[in-house]
Design an enzyme around this catalytic site. Structure first.
Site, PDB file in Angstrom:
ATOM      1  N   LYS A   1       1.954   1.813  -5.157  1.00 29.32           N
ATOM      2  CA  LYS A   1       2.525   1.170  -6.356  1.00 29.32           C
ATOM      3  C   LYS A   1       1.613   1.342  -7.561  1.00 29.32           C
ATOM      4  O   LYS A   1       2.081   1.512  -8.672  1.00 29.32           O
ATOM      5  CB  LYS A   1       2.736  -0.328  -6.118  1.00 29.32           C
ATOM      6  CG  LYS A   1       3.816  -0.660  -5.126  1.00 29.32           C
ATOM      7  CD  LYS A   1       4.029  -2.163  -5.035  1.00 29.32           C
ATOM      8  CE  LYS A   1       2.826  -2.936  -4.554  1.00 29.32           C
ATOM      9  NZ  LYS A   1       2.388  -2.659  -3.199  1.00 29.32           N
TER      10      LYS A   1
ATOM     11  N   ASP B   1       0.812  -1.225   0.000  1.00 21.05           N
ATOM     12  CA  ASP B   1       0.000   0.000   0.000  1.00 21.05           C
ATOM     13  C   ASP B   1       0.843   1.271   0.000  1.00 21.05           C
ATOM     14  O   ASP B   1       0.448   2.296   0.552  1.00 21.05           O
ATOM     15  CB  ASP B   1      -0.972   0.019   1.200  1.00 21.05           C
ATOM     16  CG  ASP B   1      -1.734  -1.283   1.321  1.00 21.05           C
ATOM     17  OD1 ASP B   1      -2.269  -1.713   0.303  1.00 21.05           O
ATOM     18  OD2 ASP B   1      -1.761  -1.859   2.424  1.00 21.05           O
TER      19      ASP B   1
HETATM   20  P1  IMP Z   1      -2.569 -12.947   2.719  1.00 21.35           P
HETATM   21  O1  IMP Z   1      -1.692 -12.447   1.629  1.00 21.35           O
HETATM   22  O2  IMP Z   1      -4.028 -12.716   2.472  1.00 21.35           O
HETATM   23  O3  IMP Z   1      -2.259 -14.365   3.095  1.00 21.35           O
HETATM   24  O4  IMP Z   1      -2.243 -12.090   4.039  1.00 21.35           O
HETATM   25  C1  IMP Z   1      -0.981 -12.153   4.683  1.00 21.35           C
HETATM   26  C2  IMP Z   1      -0.578 -10.803   5.230  1.00 21.35           C
HETATM   27  O5  IMP Z   1      -0.299  -9.920   4.151  1.00 21.35           O
HETATM   28  C3  IMP Z   1      -1.652 -10.117   6.062  1.00 21.35           C
HETATM   29  O6  IMP Z   1      -1.009  -9.384   7.103  1.00 21.35           O
HETATM   30  C4  IMP Z   1      -2.318  -9.177   5.078  1.00 21.35           C
HETATM   31  O7  IMP Z   1      -2.944  -8.096   5.704  1.00 21.35           O
HETATM   32  C5  IMP Z   1      -1.115  -8.757   4.245  1.00 21.35           C
HETATM   33  N1  IMP Z   1      -1.448  -8.356   2.873  1.00 21.35           N
HETATM   34  C6  IMP Z   1      -1.818  -9.148   1.859  1.00 21.35           C
HETATM   35  N2  IMP Z   1      -2.015  -8.450   0.739  1.00 21.35           N
HETATM   36  C7  IMP Z   1      -1.753  -7.168   1.040  1.00 21.35           C
HETATM   37  C8  IMP Z   1      -1.735  -5.940   0.263  1.00 21.35           C
HETATM   38  O8  IMP Z   1      -1.996  -5.907  -0.948  1.00 21.35           O
HETATM   39  N3  IMP Z   1      -1.397  -4.819   0.962  1.00 21.35           N
HETATM   40  C9  IMP Z   1      -1.053  -4.845   2.265  1.00 21.35           C
HETATM   41  N4  IMP Z   1      -1.051  -5.952   3.008  1.00 21.35           N
HETATM   42  C10 IMP Z   1      -1.387  -7.103   2.406  1.00 21.35           C
END
Ligand code: IMP
Length: 433
Positions: free
Chosen positions: A17, A14
Site C-alpha cells: 500500500k 503488507d
Molecule cells: P495489533 O494490530 O498489533 O493488535 O495486531 C493484531 C494482528 O494484526 C496481528 O496478527 C498483527 O500481526 C497484525 N498486524 C497489525 N498491523 C499489521 C500491519 O501493518 N501489517 C500486517 N499485519 C499487521
C-alpha cells in the site's frame, strides 16, 4: 475519474500500500490515515531513500498535507520521532492531527503483551504496540484523546482514573507491577505541548477540503482480513482496516468517499497468528520470503507466506466495493514453478459458494487450486526495463497469471508492480484518480 481515492489491502496487510499511496499521493492534495496506529508499517522507496513510516501518512515524504484522523490511535512518542526523522531529512511537516484520536500510553503496551499471553491459542500475535487495549478503552469510554493530551489540566484527572483501572488489571497478571503516574503525566504533557500546533477538528477540515474540490487519498492500515468486523476475528487487529472504516474514522459521509482501490500481492503473506489456508511451509516459502523481503516493517518478524487466496479476496472486493485492483510483487515469484492460485474452498466434499468468515470453519476447509506456469528469474535492471516498456513486454506466463486473477475476481486491474521503486510499475488504467 474520481476526486477521492481509497487504497486498501485485500489480504492481511503488507500488500504494498505504501508504494501506491505514494504513487497516488503525488496527484493528491491531502493524504489521510483513518485507522490503526504505529502497528502499521509503510515502506516507501522514493528518490533513492527508503522511508519506513508507522503512523505518519504515506504523503509525508512528498510534503503533502497529511491527516491523522479520529479513527486512529496515536502513540505520541512515536509520532514525534517520525516528525523529527522527516525534519532531519529536510521534509516540511504538513500535519493535521485529530483532537478526537485516542492516545496510547505505556500501560497499553504492557497490557497488550499480558493479554496476548493469557489468550493462549486465541492470541492474534499482535505487534504489542498497545493498539488493542487503546481501542478497548475507547469502546469502554474511559480512553484519553488528543484533546486531553494538549490540555494538561483536563488530562490529569482522566489519566489518574485510567491509571487506577489499568493498574488493577495489570496486577491480575503481574501483582508487583507499578509505575510512576507523575512521570507519565509530565512526559505526556510535554508530548502534548509539542503536538498542539498540529491539532484540529479533522472532520471539518476534511469535509471542507473535499467540498472545495481538492483531491484526497485515504490510506488504510493493515488489510481487509485483519479488520475487526469483516476479518478473521479474533485473529486480526482492533479497527476497521478497510474502506468501511473511513466514514466513522474521519467524519466524511459515505457518499463523498469516491473510488476504492484494492491491493493484492501475487501471493499471500501474513504476520501474527491465525488461519492461513494457503500457507506454505517448505522451500518454496523460503524462496518467496527472501525474494519478496517478507519481514515485518514494524517488528522485523519473518512473515508467513503462501499461495494467493482469491476466495477471501472476493469477499473483500464485495464488502469494500472495490473498483480496481493492483497486483504487486510479481517479481518476487520469479523462478518458482508451478505457481498456484486458490479459487475456492471445499468442505465435506462440497465446493463452497461463499467464503466462510468463521476461523473454525476455515480451519476444516480444503483450498482448491489452479496451477500456472511460472516465470524465470530476472535482474533488477531487466524488471525495470519490462516496467518501462509496459504490459506487452511482460512474459506470457505473467500475462496468463494476472488475466486469470482478473477473470476470477471480475474486477479490472489498474496497475501491476514488479519492484519496490515507483518506476517498476506497469500502468493499465491511469484514469481512476
Ligand atoms: P495489533 O494490530 O498489533 O493488535 O495486531 C493484531 C494482528 O494484526 C496481528 O496478527 C498483527 O500481526 C497484525 N498486524 C497489525 N498491523 C499489521 C500491519 O501493518 N501489517 C500486517 N499485519 C499487521
Amino acid at each position: 475519474m474520481s476526486n477521492n481515492l481509497t487504497i486498501i489491502g485485500l489480504s492481511w496487510g503488507d500488500e504494498g500500500k505504501g508504494k501506491f499511496t505514494d504513487y497516488f499521493a503525488q496527484r493528491a492534495d491531502v493524504v489521510v490515515r483513518y485507522n490503526g496506529g504505529n502497528n502499521a508499517g509503510h515502506t516507501i522507496k522514493a528518490n533513492g531513500i527508503k522511508y519506513k513510516l508507522k503512523i505518519m501518512p504515506s504523503g509525508a515524504p512528498l510534503e503533502k498535507e497529511c491527516v491523522i484522523a479520529n479513527g486512529c490511535v496515536v502513540d505520541p512518542k512515536i509520532l514525534l520521532e517520525e516528525i523529527d526523522t522527516l525534519k532531519k531529512l529536510h521534509k516540511k511537516i504538513n500535519l493535521k492531527l485529530s483532537s478526537t484520536a485516542h492516545v496510547i500510553f505505556p500501560f497499553h503496551n504492557i497490557l497488550d503483551g499480558l493479554e496476548e499471553t493469557s489468550k493462549g491459542r486465541f492470541s492474534a500475535g499482535t505487534t504489542k504496540r498497545g493498539i488493542g487495549p487503546t481501542y478497548s478503552d475507547k469502546a469502554a469510554r474511559w480512553g484519553l484523546r488528543i484533546f486531553d493530551l494538549i490540555n494538561p489540566e483536563i488530562m490529569r484527572p482522566k489519566l489518574e482514573q485510567l491509571y487506577k483501572i489499568k493498574k488493577q488489571l495489570i496486577n491480575i497478571f503481574d501483582p508487583s507491577w507499578d509505575t510512576d503516574i507523575n512521570s507519565i503525566f509530565e512526559e505526556y504533557k510535554s508530548y502534548g505541548e509539542r503536538l498542539k500546533p498540529y491539532v484540529i477538528d479533522t472532520a471539518y477540515y476534511l469535509n471542507n477540503v473535499i467540498d472545495s474540490g481538492k483531491k484526497v487519498v485515504f490510506e488504510a492500515a493493515q488489510g481487509n482480513l485483519l479488520g475487526i468486523d469483516h476479518g478473521y476475528y479474533p485473529f486480526g487487529t482492533s479497527s476497521n482496516s478497510n474502506a468501511l472504516g473511513i466514514s466513522a474514522g474521519t467524519g466524511i459521509p459515505p457518499k463523498k468517499i469516491g473510488r476504492i482501490i484494492g491491493i493484492i500481492k501475487a501471493y499471500t503473506s501474513r504476520v501474527g497468528e491465525g488461519n492461513f489456508p494457503t500457507e506454505l511451509i517448505n522451500e518454496t516459502a523460503e524462496q518467496i520470503r527472501e525474494q519478496g523481503g517478507e519481514y515485518g516493517t514494524v517488528t522485523g518478524r519473518p512473515r508467513r507466506v503462501g499461495w494467493l487466496d482469491l476466495f477471501n479476496i472476493e469477499y473483500g472486493i464485495m464488502v469494500n466495493g472495490v473498483d480496481r485492483i493492483i497486483i504487486t510483487l510479481l517479481d518476487a515469484l520469479e523462478g518458482i514453478n508451478p505457481l498456484k492460485i486458490c479459487t475456492g474452498y471445499e468442505l465435506n466434499g462440497k465446493v463452497l459458494k461463499s467464503w466462510p468468515i468463521q476461523p473454525e470453519i476455515v480451519d476444516i476447509c480444503t483450498p482448491l487450486y489452479k496451477s500456472f506456469q511460472g516465470w524465470e528469474a530476472r535482474t533488477r535492471e531487466e524488471w525495470l526495463e519490462i516496467a518501462q516498456k509496459g504490459y506487452d513486454a511482460l512474459p506470457e506466463t505473467i500475462k496468463i497469471y494476472v488475466q486469470a486473477i482478473k477473470e476470477e475476481l471480475q474486477t479490472d486491474i489498474a496497475f501491476l508492480s514488479v519492484g519496490p521503486d515507483r518506476k517498476e510499475t506497469i500502468v493499465l488504467d491511469n484514469n481512476i484518480f
